[in-house]
Motif scaffolding. Structure first.
Motif, PDB file in Angstrom:
ATOM      1  N   ALA A  15      53.805  16.870 -12.702  1.00 21.46           N
ATOM      2  CA  ALA A  15      54.378  16.373 -14.280  1.00 21.46           C
ATOM      3  C   ALA A  15      53.470  15.961 -15.008  1.00 21.46           C
ATOM      4  O   ALA A  15      53.043  16.744 -16.074  1.00 21.46           O
ATOM      5  N   THR A  16      52.561  15.877 -14.735  1.00 20.12           N
ATOM      6  CA  THR A  16      50.857  15.906 -15.629  1.00 20.12           C
ATOM      7  C   THR A  16      50.842  17.518 -15.558  1.00 20.12           C
ATOM      8  O   THR A  16      50.194  17.689 -17.070  1.00 20.12           O
ATOM      9  N   ALA A  17      50.832  18.632 -14.847  1.00 19.86           N
ATOM     10  CA  ALA A  17      50.456  19.757 -15.553  1.00 19.86           C
ATOM     11  C   ALA A  17      51.440  20.657 -16.082  1.00 19.86           C
ATOM     12  O   ALA A  17      51.184  20.954 -17.258  1.00 19.86           O
ATOM     13  N   LEU A  18      53.056  19.642 -16.051  1.00 19.82           N
ATOM     14  CA  LEU A  18      53.602  20.210 -17.059  1.00 19.82           C
ATOM     15  C   LEU A  18      53.092  19.782 -18.998  1.00 19.82           C
ATOM     16  O   LEU A  18      53.447  21.137 -19.769  1.00 19.82           O
ATOM     17  N   PHE A  19      52.823  18.291 -18.389  1.00 22.57           N
ATOM     18  CA  PHE A  19      52.602  18.069 -20.496  1.00 22.57           C
ATOM     19  C   PHE A  19      51.249  18.271 -20.235  1.00 22.57           C
ATOM     20  O   PHE A  19      50.384  18.112 -21.760  1.00 22.57           O
ATOM     21  N   ALA A  20      50.134  17.927 -19.606  1.00 26.36           N
ATOM     22  CA  ALA A  20      48.813  18.509 -20.224  1.00 26.36           C
ATOM     23  C   ALA A  20      48.047  19.235 -18.529  1.00 26.36           C
ATOM     24  O   ALA A  20      47.198  18.496 -17.765  1.00 26.36           O
ATOM     25  N   PRO A  21      48.099  20.435 -18.680  1.00 24.02           N
ATOM     26  CA  PRO A  21      48.142  21.440 -17.632  1.00 24.02           C
ATOM     27  C   PRO A  21      46.171  20.928 -17.890  1.00 24.02           C
ATOM     28  O   PRO A  21      45.544  20.740 -17.947  1.00 24.02           O
ATOM     29  N   PHE A  22      45.981  20.644 -16.028  1.00 28.15           N
ATOM     30  CA  PHE A  22      44.343  20.292 -15.282  1.00 28.15           C
ATOM     31  C   PHE A  22      43.736  21.756 -14.819  1.00 28.15           C
ATOM     32  O   PHE A  22      44.826  22.231 -14.785  1.00 28.15           O
ATOM     33  N   PRO A  23      42.452  22.135 -15.693  1.00 27.29           N
ATOM     34  CA  PRO A  23      41.942  20.967 -16.584  1.00 27.29           C
ATOM     35  C   PRO A  23      41.454  21.642 -17.877  1.00 27.29           C
ATOM     36  O   PRO A  23      42.501  23.225 -17.371  1.00 27.29           O
ATOM     37  N   THR A  24      41.992  21.403 -18.542  1.00 28.99           N
ATOM     38  CA  THR A  24      41.949  22.122 -19.912  1.00 28.99           C
ATOM     39  C   THR A  24      41.111  22.316 -20.159  1.00 28.99           C
ATOM     40  O   THR A  24      39.852  22.079 -20.329  1.00 28.99           O
ATOM     41  N   VAL A  25      40.494  22.849 -21.579  1.00 29.79           N
ATOM     42  CA  VAL A  25      40.370  23.715 -22.360  1.00 29.79           C
ATOM     43  C   VAL A  25      39.108  22.323 -23.368  1.00 29.79           C
ATOM     44  O   VAL A  25      38.176  22.740 -23.518  1.00 29.79           O
ATOM     45  N   ALA A  26      40.255  22.177 -24.104  1.00 29.96           N
ATOM     46  CA  ALA A  26      39.468  20.883 -24.427  1.00 29.96           C
ATOM     47  C   ALA A  26      38.533  20.300 -23.901  1.00 29.96           C
ATOM     48  O   ALA A  26      37.492  19.542 -24.126  1.00 29.96           O
ATOM     49  N   ALA A  27      38.758  19.421 -22.260  1.00 28.90           N
ATOM     50  CA  ALA A  27      37.876  18.656 -21.827  1.00 28.90           C
ATOM     51  C   ALA A  27      36.595  19.258 -21.100  1.00 28.90           C
ATOM     52  O   ALA A  27      35.619  18.755 -21.075  1.00 28.90           O
ATOM     53  N   GLN A  28      36.828  20.896 -20.906  1.00 26.94           N
ATOM     54  CA  GLN A  28      35.726  21.787 -20.608  1.00 26.94           C
ATOM     55  C   GLN A  28      34.880  21.830 -21.839  1.00 26.94           C
ATOM     56  O   GLN A  28      33.515  21.339 -21.644  1.00 26.94           O
ATOM     57  N   GLU A  29      35.363  21.389 -23.000  1.00 26.85           N
ATOM     58  CA  GLU A  29      34.549  21.821 -24.331  1.00 26.85           C
ATOM     59  C   GLU A  29      34.224  19.885 -24.254  1.00 26.85           C
ATOM     60  O   GLU A  29      32.962  20.038 -24.955  1.00 26.85           O
ATOM     61  N   VAL A  30      34.924  19.511 -24.037  1.00 24.55           N
ATOM     62  CA  VAL A  30      34.358  17.656 -24.572  1.00 24.55           C
ATOM     63  C   VAL A  30      32.744  17.628 -23.391  1.00 24.55           C
ATOM     64  O   VAL A  30      31.815  17.063 -23.772  1.00 24.55           O
ATOM     65  N   CYS A  31      32.566  17.878 -21.991  1.00 19.99           N
ATOM     66  CA  CYS A  31      32.156  17.731 -21.140  1.00 19.99           C
ATOM     67  C   CYS A  31      30.877  18.828 -21.635  1.00 19.99           C
ATOM     68  O   CYS A  31      29.848  18.181 -21.435  1.00 19.99           O
ATOM     69  N   ALA A  32      31.107  20.230 -21.896  1.00 22.87           N
ATOM     70  CA  ALA A  32      29.920  20.950 -22.308  1.00 22.87           C
ATOM     71  C   ALA A  32      29.238  19.703 -23.222  1.00 22.87           C
ATOM     72  O   ALA A  32      28.327  20.239 -23.844  1.00 22.87           O
ATOM     73  N   ASP A  33      29.878  19.868 -24.174  1.00 19.56           N
ATOM     74  CA  ASP A  33      29.422  19.053 -25.846  1.00 19.56           C
ATOM     75  C   ASP A  33      28.939  17.759 -25.206  1.00 19.56           C
ATOM     76  O   ASP A  33      27.470  17.472 -25.991  1.00 19.56           O
ATOM     77  N   ALA A  34      29.292  16.696 -24.144  1.00 16.21           N
ATOM     78  CA  ALA A  34      28.245  15.653 -23.910  1.00 16.21           C
ATOM     79  C   ALA A  34      27.334  16.091 -23.232  1.00 16.21           C
ATOM     80  O   ALA A  34      26.194  15.198 -23.472  1.00 16.21           O
ATOM     81  N   VAL A  35      27.249  16.944 -22.807  1.00 18.74           N
ATOM     82  CA  VAL A  35      26.019  17.556 -22.138  1.00 18.74           C
ATOM     83  C   VAL A  35      24.714  18.281 -23.340  1.00 18.74           C
ATOM     84  O   VAL A  35      23.696  17.954 -23.198  1.00 18.74           O
ATOM     85  N   GLY A  36      25.133  18.203 -24.161  1.00 18.82           N
ATOM     86  CA  GLY A  36      24.588  19.423 -25.240  1.00 18.82           C
ATOM     87  C   GLY A  36      23.833  18.161 -26.563  1.00 18.82           C
ATOM     88  O   GLY A  36      22.836  18.014 -26.134  1.00 18.82           O
ATOM     89  N   SER A  37      24.765  17.532 -26.052  1.00 20.66           N
ATOM     90  CA  SER A  37      24.208  16.177 -27.493  1.00 20.66           C
ATOM     91  C   SER A  37      23.015  14.844 -26.366  1.00 20.66           C
ATOM     92  O   SER A  37      22.186  14.507 -26.719  1.00 20.66           O
ATOM     93  N   ASP A  38      24.057  15.201 -24.561  1.00 19.83           N
ATOM     94  CA  ASP A  38      22.922  14.617 -23.956  1.00 19.83           C
ATOM     95  C   ASP A  38      21.090  14.825 -24.128  1.00 19.83           C
ATOM     96  O   ASP A  38      20.306  14.002 -23.889  1.00 19.83           O
ATOM     97  N   LEU A  39      21.405  16.366 -24.139  1.00 20.24           N
ATOM     98  CA  LEU A  39      20.409  17.007 -23.734  1.00 20.24           C
ATOM     99  C   LEU A  39      19.216  16.727 -25.049  1.00 20.24           C
ATOM    100  O   LEU A  39      17.597  17.242 -24.978  1.00 20.24           O
ATOM    101  N   LEU A  40      19.790  16.906 -26.231  1.00 22.86           N
ATOM    102  CA  LEU A  40      18.728  16.833 -27.478  1.00 22.86           C
ATOM    103  C   LEU A  40      18.603  14.960 -27.855  1.00 22.86           C
ATOM    104  O   LEU A  40      17.326  15.294 -28.234  1.00 22.86           O
ATOM    105  N   ASP A  41      19.055  14.215 -27.501  1.00 21.62           N
ATOM    106  CA  ASP A  41      18.871  13.183 -26.936  1.00 21.62           C
ATOM    107  C   ASP A  41      17.132  12.839 -26.108  1.00 21.62           C
ATOM    108  O   ASP A  41      17.204  12.301 -26.927  1.00 21.62           O
ATOM    109  N   ARG A  42      17.834  13.731 -24.682  1.00 16.65           N
ATOM    110  CA  ARG A  42      16.005  13.503 -24.151  1.00 16.65           C
ATOM    111  C   ARG A  42      15.454  14.424 -24.384  1.00 16.65           C
ATOM    112  O   ARG A  42      14.487  13.919 -24.352  1.00 16.65           O
ATOM    113  N   HIS A  43      15.082  15.316 -25.245  1.00 17.80           N
ATOM    114  CA  HIS A  43      14.756  16.125 -25.624  1.00 17.80           C
ATOM    115  C   HIS A  43      14.453  15.312 -26.793  1.00 17.80           C
ATOM    116  O   HIS A  43      12.835  15.358 -26.714  1.00 17.80           O
ATOM    117  N   VAL A  44      14.705  14.861 -27.836  1.00 18.98           N
ATOM    118  CA  VAL A  44      13.970  14.337 -29.023  1.00 18.98           C
ATOM    119  C   VAL A  44      12.826  13.036 -28.564  1.00 18.98           C
ATOM    120  O   VAL A  44      12.243  12.198 -28.538  1.00 18.98           O
TER     121      VAL A  44
END
Length: 163
Positions: A15-44
Motif C-alpha cells: 500500500a505504501t508503494a502505491l501512494f509513496a514509492p520508496f525510496p523517493t527522489v525527494a527523500a534522497q534529496e532531503v537527505c543529501a541537503d541535510a548532509v550538505g547543510s550539516d557539513l557547511l555548519d561544521r566547516h564554519v
C-alpha cells in the motif's frame, strides 16, 4: 506456508508503494541537503573556533582546491587555514546564504576580522574589514571533496586602504 506477519508486512509495504514509492527522489534529496547543510555548519564552526583538527572530518584526504591560492589535499588545506588564522587572529566566518543541491553546497560567505597583520601587501591599520566570498563545494562520502570560490579581493583592498 506464508507467515501472517509476511502478508501483513507485504500489505503495508504494498500500500505504501502505491501512494509513496520508496525510496523517493525527494527523500534522497532531503537527505543529501541535510548532509550538505550539516557539513557547511561544521566547516564554519571549525573556522570560527580556529580548529584545524576538525578538518579531517570535513574534507577528503585528496581535497581539490580549484582557486590556485593553495595546493590540493587535506594537509595543504589545514596549512592554508593556519596561515589565515595567523594573518587574521580574530577572523570569524558567517554564512549569508546557502544553496544545496545534489552533491553541491554553495554558500555566500563573509569573513570578518581586524587588520592587525600585513595583508595583501598593506601594513596593519587596525581597521575592521569584511571579506566576501562565494564558495562551491562538491560533497563525496559526506565530506567536501572539491572547492571553487570567488573572492572580493578588490573590496578587501579598498577596506584596508580606508577607501
Amino acid at each position: 506456508m506464508t507467515d501472517r506477519r509476511d502478508l501483513l508486512a507485504f500489505g503495508i509495504l504494498g500500500a505504501t508503494a502505491l501512494f509513496a514509492p520508496f525510496p523517493t527522489v525527494a527523500a534522497q534529496e532531503v537527505c543529501a541537503d541535510a548532509v550538505g547543510s550539516d557539513l557547511l555548519d561544521r566547516h564554519v564552526a571549525a573556522v570560527n573556533a580556529h580548529d584545524t583538527s576538525r578538518f579531517g572530518e570535513i574534507c577528503t584526504e585528496n581535497y581539490i582546491q580549484h582557486s590556485g591560492r593553495s595546493p590540493n589535499g587535506l594537509a595543504a588545506q589545514i596549512e592554508n587555514f593556519r596561515g589565515i588564522f595567523g594573518r587574521m587572529p580574530d577572523v570569524q566566518a558567517k554564512v549569508e546564504d546557502r544553496i544545496i543541491a545534489g552533491d553541491k553546497v554553495v554558500a555566500r560567505m563573509t569573513f570578518s576580522a581586524t587588520h592587525t597583520q600585513p595583508l595583501q601587501g598593506i601594513a596593519p591599520t587596525g581597521r575592521r574589514f569584511t571579506l566576501r566570498t562565494i564558495d562551491i563545494w562538491r560533497v563525496e562520502n559526506g565530506k567536501f571533496a572539491e572547492h571553487w570560490d570567488i573572492v572580493d579581493a578588490l573590496g578587501l583592498q579598498k577596506q584596508l586602504r580606508g577607501e
